[in-house]
Enzyme design. Structure first.
Site, PDB file in Angstrom:
ATOM      1  N   HIS A   1       0.944   1.659  -5.696  1.00 54.25           N
ATOM      2  CA  HIS A   1      -0.434   1.150  -5.660  1.00 54.25           C
ATOM      3  C   HIS A   1      -1.405   2.291  -5.965  1.00 54.25           C
ATOM      4  O   HIS A   1      -2.344   2.124  -6.780  1.00 54.25           O
ATOM      5  CB  HIS A   1      -0.735   0.525  -4.307  1.00 54.25           C
ATOM      6  CG  HIS A   1      -2.193   0.251  -4.075  1.00 54.25           C
ATOM      7  ND1 HIS A   1      -2.914  -0.663  -4.812  1.00 54.25           N
ATOM      8  CD2 HIS A   1      -3.075   0.799  -3.185  1.00 54.25           C
ATOM      9  CE1 HIS A   1      -4.170  -0.684  -4.391  1.00 54.25           C
ATOM     10  NE2 HIS A   1      -4.288   0.192  -3.402  1.00 54.25           N
TER      11      HIS A   1
ATOM     12  N   ASP B   1      -9.489  -0.134  -7.045  1.00 53.55           N
ATOM     13  CA  ASP B   1      -8.625  -0.543  -5.950  1.00 53.55           C
ATOM     14  C   ASP B   1      -8.196  -2.007  -6.085  1.00 53.55           C
ATOM     15  O   ASP B   1      -7.081  -2.380  -5.710  1.00 53.55           O
ATOM     16  CB  ASP B   1      -9.369  -0.320  -4.627  1.00 53.55           C
ATOM     17  CG  ASP B   1      -8.440  -0.352  -3.414  1.00 53.55           C
ATOM     18  OD1 ASP B   1      -7.215  -0.209  -3.610  1.00 53.55           O
ATOM     19  OD2 ASP B   1      -8.931  -0.520  -2.290  1.00 53.55           O
TER      20      ASP B   1
ATOM     21  N   HIS C   1       0.835  -1.203   0.000  1.00 53.22           N
ATOM     22  CA  HIS C   1       0.000   0.000   0.000  1.00 53.22           C
ATOM     23  C   HIS C   1       0.870   1.254   0.000  1.00 53.22           C
ATOM     24  O   HIS C   1       0.907   2.003   0.978  1.00 53.22           O
ATOM     25  CB  HIS C   1      -0.949  -0.013   1.199  1.00 53.22           C
ATOM     26  CG  HIS C   1      -2.026  -1.041   1.097  1.00 53.22           C
ATOM     27  ND1 HIS C   1      -1.920  -2.291   1.670  1.00 53.22           N
ATOM     28  CD2 HIS C   1      -3.231  -1.033   0.454  1.00 53.22           C
ATOM     29  CE1 HIS C   1      -3.018  -2.995   1.423  1.00 53.22           C
ATOM     30  NE2 HIS C   1      -3.829  -2.246   0.671  1.00 53.22           N
TER      31      HIS C   1
ATOM     32  N   HIS D   1      -6.100   7.706  -1.693  1.00 55.05           N
ATOM     33  CA  HIS D   1      -6.967   6.801  -0.932  1.00 55.05           C
ATOM     34  C   HIS D   1      -6.203   5.953   0.084  1.00 55.05           C
ATOM     35  O   HIS D   1      -6.813   5.378   0.992  1.00 55.05           O
ATOM     36  CB  HIS D   1      -7.749   5.893  -1.884  1.00 55.05           C
ATOM     37  CG  HIS D   1      -6.989   4.702  -2.371  1.00 55.05           C
ATOM     38  ND1 HIS D   1      -6.035   4.784  -3.365  1.00 55.05           N
ATOM     39  CD2 HIS D   1      -7.019   3.394  -1.990  1.00 55.05           C
ATOM     40  CE1 HIS D   1      -5.531   3.592  -3.581  1.00 55.05           C
ATOM     41  NE2 HIS D   1      -6.104   2.715  -2.762  1.00 55.05           N
ATOM     42  N   ASP D   2      -4.879   5.854  -0.008  1.00 56.02           N
ATOM     43  CA  ASP D   2      -4.101   5.089   0.974  1.00 56.02           C
ATOM     44  C   ASP D   2      -2.970   5.914   1.585  1.00 56.02           C
ATOM     45  O   ASP D   2      -1.943   5.356   2.011  1.00 56.02           O
ATOM     46  CB  ASP D   2      -3.524   3.825   0.327  1.00 56.02           C
ATOM     47  CG  ASP D   2      -4.505   2.659   0.348  1.00 56.02           C
ATOM     48  OD1 ASP D   2      -5.363   2.640   1.253  1.00 56.02           O
ATOM     49  OD2 ASP D   2      -4.431   1.796  -0.548  1.00 56.02           O
TER      50      ASP D   2
END
Length: 963
Positions: free
Chosen positions: A682, A828, A678, A718-719
């Protein structure tokens, strides 16, 4: 020497007002003079309004002067006398006379122009009782404090008033509803003289009717007359008139016992805490009214002094046929009243326990005859009922005073808790209101040092004269350490928590006499009490010094301060906590500023990136679902992101500064940790898949530029700051993040990091977006990031599948929101759609990160990790991947393929990878080869065994979290 008003800077100002035909030019009092004069036919309201502020100050000045003026005799001082005493210009009197003749104009002007301060001053002046027994003046009276938070003067009522009867003043509200302790003069039953709190009072018989009754009937009628009376003064008035009628006496007086019984601390008969008698009503005759009697001053008789004092002390009646022949009779009273006392009958009033409540006295029997033994019997019989009535009235009065006391304390608590910004502000309120409530010369608040309970960290002090200074209106904090500290007494209270009340400071061994050396101040009486927090810990000491008029601090004062100290303790404790919170927030702000500086990319890096050439999307193969970043370096991934923004026309549409875009992308990359999976790569792959889907399906037309921008930002962020552990781990480890967010823990953190970067200087990507668009973009970014939590996916996918089956209506916000949420999950998990070599490499990275988390859970949390994170079950990975694809991936990708045939390659990629995982599972003997077969679409399937295999790995549907 008479002051020359014309030359005085405080002399009146000439203001014109509308005049009647008989009115000459008038003057209005203010601080300086002008020469404006109106004719009687010209009413210039505009000039009047121009000087309204000055008029208000005059009104306030006048109200303040009137409120400080006690009544003399039976009436108040006339307005002309006040004008002469204050040396106003004579024409001021003519002005006032004109106003008296034109009440309509006065009322109209007051309603239109009177300020809140004027209204409050009027209320205060009219709420002050005219009886000389009520003393409301103090150094703090009528001092309106702008910073105190109270809309009325600092002191509305004194604790000293609760030691007397008959001062029950109901609560009313000011204009804005703020509670005060001012007496309402209208519509308040029982609030004025002569009003009884007893509802439904029966009509009294006339004296002529009473004279027609025999002795028993008369006594019975007079007992009924007093049995339901609960107001003390009215009851006393009835008692005196009735006994005068019973005994045929000319007049009578009634004295009530006040004060406490003498103790070892009481010194002499005149001690404040000793008992004494107070004339509730004096010289009442048959024609006297209660209102007339209440205008007379109280007479205080020391315990055991004179005839009345003797009767109270001994409890025996006294019948004197010739007053002037009795040495106990005070002849001066006759001299003062002009009335000659001849015969006198004095008798105690007792309650049911035999305690003396008061003394009743009748004078001069009609016909100059002495009072007989029969008179004594009648007097004694009637007074037995009077004792019961007085006892009930006292109990009622105490209950009313207790209600009033609670109202005072609640108002004081409100003043303390209104604003708790700083400890200085709260302590200043405590000091000012304590001083005005208890009426003493000095008040000190000493805060206990937490490390050493016997010493004080800060000492605040207040003196009664502090409110008379030039800065009294603007001061919001007290003085510190002006006066010497009496360590012997304050230290004792701070360590023991006991209350110390000293009637004579110099006679107490704990008092240090040296504190008065070299000062013009002398300690006389001291009241010292501990201030505790809600846990009962001593956090400070409050000390009151020298009560006004050389009085001692009473038990009533102690009760008030003790109750008030509870609120003070909570206020100080809360303020300490608030200050600590402010400091913590400030430290956090500084820390975030430092972290933000180190977390954001440098300007040099951004300028370097800005100069780099940005290849086309075709060059990067950004439109292809089989995209692989394996051979790309970090700079190329950044320039590829720039290309996505450019091709979606986001830079031009939202007026982005190109250098800000470069710096923002670099900052986003910098805020990804170097974890196994992550990480930035990614996030970049997720954004690429979003870009390829939007362009391949032309859904960018459905969403529009704002939603496309939010989706790309959401994919890239998002991460952010992922730690290599999922939500379940945060909860198991009770991490700070889990304490902040109970659900979607990491996703909320990712969004917070996203907002932090967007708000960092030099990274404000949305700086040129309109407020409405900014709010919408941020809302969609939050929804997009939170949607990457598989728990949210499972909650929403049922509704999405229904939409796919029934046909979507993407012109509705609800359907578009569901599409965006599911699209984030598709992007994702997009590695599952890639060619086998890419999928296998990514799967190894994911499992490696999961195993690292499982190792931490086993070693640090002492728990057995779930199968997908258990390194000991690494051989089960192929079968777990098949379960993951069947339960999570295939349903969502098949649904999207149903929405657009352009997405069929994604489904094909998922199925091919599933077949590869099945082959590996069969090769490792995880499943029997004979159970594998192909369906009608030539896809590999597993035939279900007749009995479940207990050794088969659990499905990851319930325990896998992509985050």
């Amino acid at each position: 020497m008479k002051r020359n008003c014309d030359n005085d800077p405080r002399s009146p100002i000439k203001l014109a007002l509308p005049l009647s035909s008989a009115s000459p030019p008038v003057l209005w009092g203010a601080r300086r003079k002008t020469g404006l004069v109106y004719s009687r036919n010209d009413i210039y309201y505009n000039r009047l309004e121009r000087h309204s502020a000055k008029i208000h100050r005059c009104l306030h000045l006048r109200n303040s002067e009137e409120s400080r003026m006690p009544g003399e005799g039976g009436g108040a001082e006339s307005g002309l006398h006040r004008l002469h005493r204050n040396c106003y210009d004579p024409e001021y009197a003519r002005m006032e006379a004109w106003l008296d003749e034109h009440p309509d104009f006065v009322q109209d002007y007051f309603l239109r122009k009177a300020t809140r301060q004027v209204v409050d001053s009027w209320l205060v002046s009219h709420a002050t009782p005219t009886s000389s027994s009520v003393e409301l003046s103090s150094p703090t009276h009528n001092q309106s404090r702008g910073g105190s938070g109270a809309t009325t003067p600092v002191r509305k009522i004194s604790a000293h008033e609760f030691e007397r009867g008959g001062l029950l003043k109901p609560m009313i509200s000011t204009i804005d509803g703020t509670p005060t302790f001012l007496t309402s003069t209208e519509g308040q039953t029982g609030s004025g003289p002569g009003h009884s709190p007893t509802p439904g009072r029966r009509q009294r018989r006339s004296r002529h009717e009473l004279r027609q009754l025999d002795e028993k009937e008369l006594i019975f009628e007079l007992v009924k007359d007093i049995c339901n009376e609960l107001e003390v003064r009215s009851l006393c008035h009835k008692i005196l008139q009735n006994v005068s009628m019973l005994l045929h006496a000319d007049r009578g007086s009634l004295f009530l016992v006040q004060g406490e019984k003498a103790t070892c601390q009481t010194v002499g008969p005149h001690s404040q805490r000793g008992r004494y008698l107070v004339s509730k009503l004096f010289d009442v005759c048959s024609k006297s009214t209660l209102i007339e009697m209440e205008k007379k001053d109280e007479i205080r008789i020391p315990w055991g002094t004179g005839i009345v004092g003797y009767v109270a002390e001994s409890g025996d009646p006294v019948n004197i046929p010739d007053a002037y022949k009795d040495e106990r009779f005070n002849h001066d009273i006759d001299v003062l009243t002009g009335y000659k006392t001849r015969t006198l009958l004095c008798m105690p009033i007792k309650d049911t326990n035999g305690d003396v409540l008061g003394v009743a006295q009748v004078i001069n029997k009609v016909g100059d005859a002495p009072f007989t033994e029969q008179d004594e019997k009648i007097f004694s019989s009637y007074l037995q009922f009077c004792g019961i009535g007085l006892r009930n009235a006292h109990l009622y009065e105490k209950s009313q005073l207790e209600v009033k006391r609670n109202q005072v304390l609640l108002d004081l608590a409100r003043m303390i808790f209104e604003e708790q910004s700083t400890i200085e502000h709260v302590v200043f309120r405590i000091l000012t209101h304590t001083q005005s409530l208890i009426q003493c010369q000095r008040v000190q608040v000493l805060l206990v040092h937490q490390a050493s309970k016997g010493s004080f960290s800060r000492v605040f002090d207040f003196e009664a004269t502090d409110l008379n200074g030039e800065d009294s209106e603007s001061r919001t904090s007290p003085y510190e350490s002006r006066f010497p500290i009496n360590v012997g007494i304050t230290g004792y209270v701070a360590t023991t928590g006991e209350t110390v009340s000293i009637p004579c400071a110099y006679e107490d061994p704990r008092f240090d006499h040296s504190v008065d050396d070299g000062t013009n101040f002398k300690h006389k009486t001291i009241l010292c009490m501990a201030i505790k927090n809600s846990s009962g810990q001593i956090i400070g000491v409050i000390q009151l010094i020298n009560k006004f008029d050389d009085l001692q601090f009473t038990k009533n004062d102690e009760n008030f301060v003790e109750a008030f100290a509870i609120f003070c303790g909570m206020g100080i404790h809360n303020t300490h906590m608030y200050e600590r919170a402010v400091v913590a927030i400030a430290k956090q702000s500084v820390t975030l500023e430092v972290l933000s500086y180190h977390a954001t990319a440098s300007l040099d890096d951004a300028q370097r990136l800005r100069k780099m050439r940005v290849p086309s999307a075709a060059n990067f193969r950004l439109h292809e679902f089989t995209f692989d970043d394996y051979i790309m370096n970090d700079d190329e991934t950044i320039t590829a992101c720039i290309r996505m923004f450019l091709d979606l026309d986001l830079v031009e549409r939202f007026h982005m500064d190109y250098e800000v875009l470069c710096r923002w992308l670099l900052s986003v990359k910098k805020n990804y940790r170097n974890v196994t999976y992550h990480n930035w790569r990614h996030a970049f792959n997720v954004a690429q898949m979003m870009f390829s889907i939007l362009t391949a399906t032309q859904w960018w037309k459905i969403f529009g530029e704002a939603e496309c921008l939010a989706l790309i930002i959401g994919c890239l962020c998002h991460d952010l700051d992922h730690r290599g552990t999922n939500n379940s781990f945060q909860i198991k480890a009770s991490s700070p993040l889990a304490q902040l967010y109970s659900t979607s823990t990491m996703e909320h953190h990712h969004f917070d990091q996203c907002i932090m970067i967007l708000n960092s200087p030099g990274n404000q990507l949305l700086a040129n977006v309109s407020p409405d668009e900014y709010s919408r973009v941020i809302r969609i970014v939050e929804e997009a990031i939170l949607s990457t939590d598989l728990a949210v996916y499972f909650r929403k996918r049922g509704a999405f599948f229904n939409i796919v089956r029934e046909g979507p209506r993407f012109n509705t916000e609800e359907h578009r929101e569901l599409l965006r949420a599911m699209l984030m999950t598709v992007c994702d998990l997009a590695a599952i759609t890639k060619p086998w070599d890419v999928e296998k490499r990514v799967a190894e990275l994911v499992s490696s990160e999961f195993f690292e988390q499982g190792d931490i859970e086993r070693e640090e949390l002492n728990i057995t990790p779930i199968d997908i994170m258990n390194r000991e079950k690494e051989d089960q990975l192929p079968l777990m991947q098949v379960g993951f694809i069947d339960s999570i991936c295939l349903p969502i990708y098949e649904s999207f393929a149903a929405l657009s045939d352009k997405l069929e390659p994604l489904v094909d990629g998922v199925r091919e990878n599933r077949d590869h995982w099945l082959e590996i599972a069969a090769a490792q003997s995880l499943i029997p080869s004979e159970s594998m077969e192909k369906d009608s679409n030539d896809n590999m399937t597993i035939s279900k065994p007749s009995t479940p295999d207990s050794d088969a790995p659990s499905s990851p549907v319930h325990n896998y979290n992509s985050d």
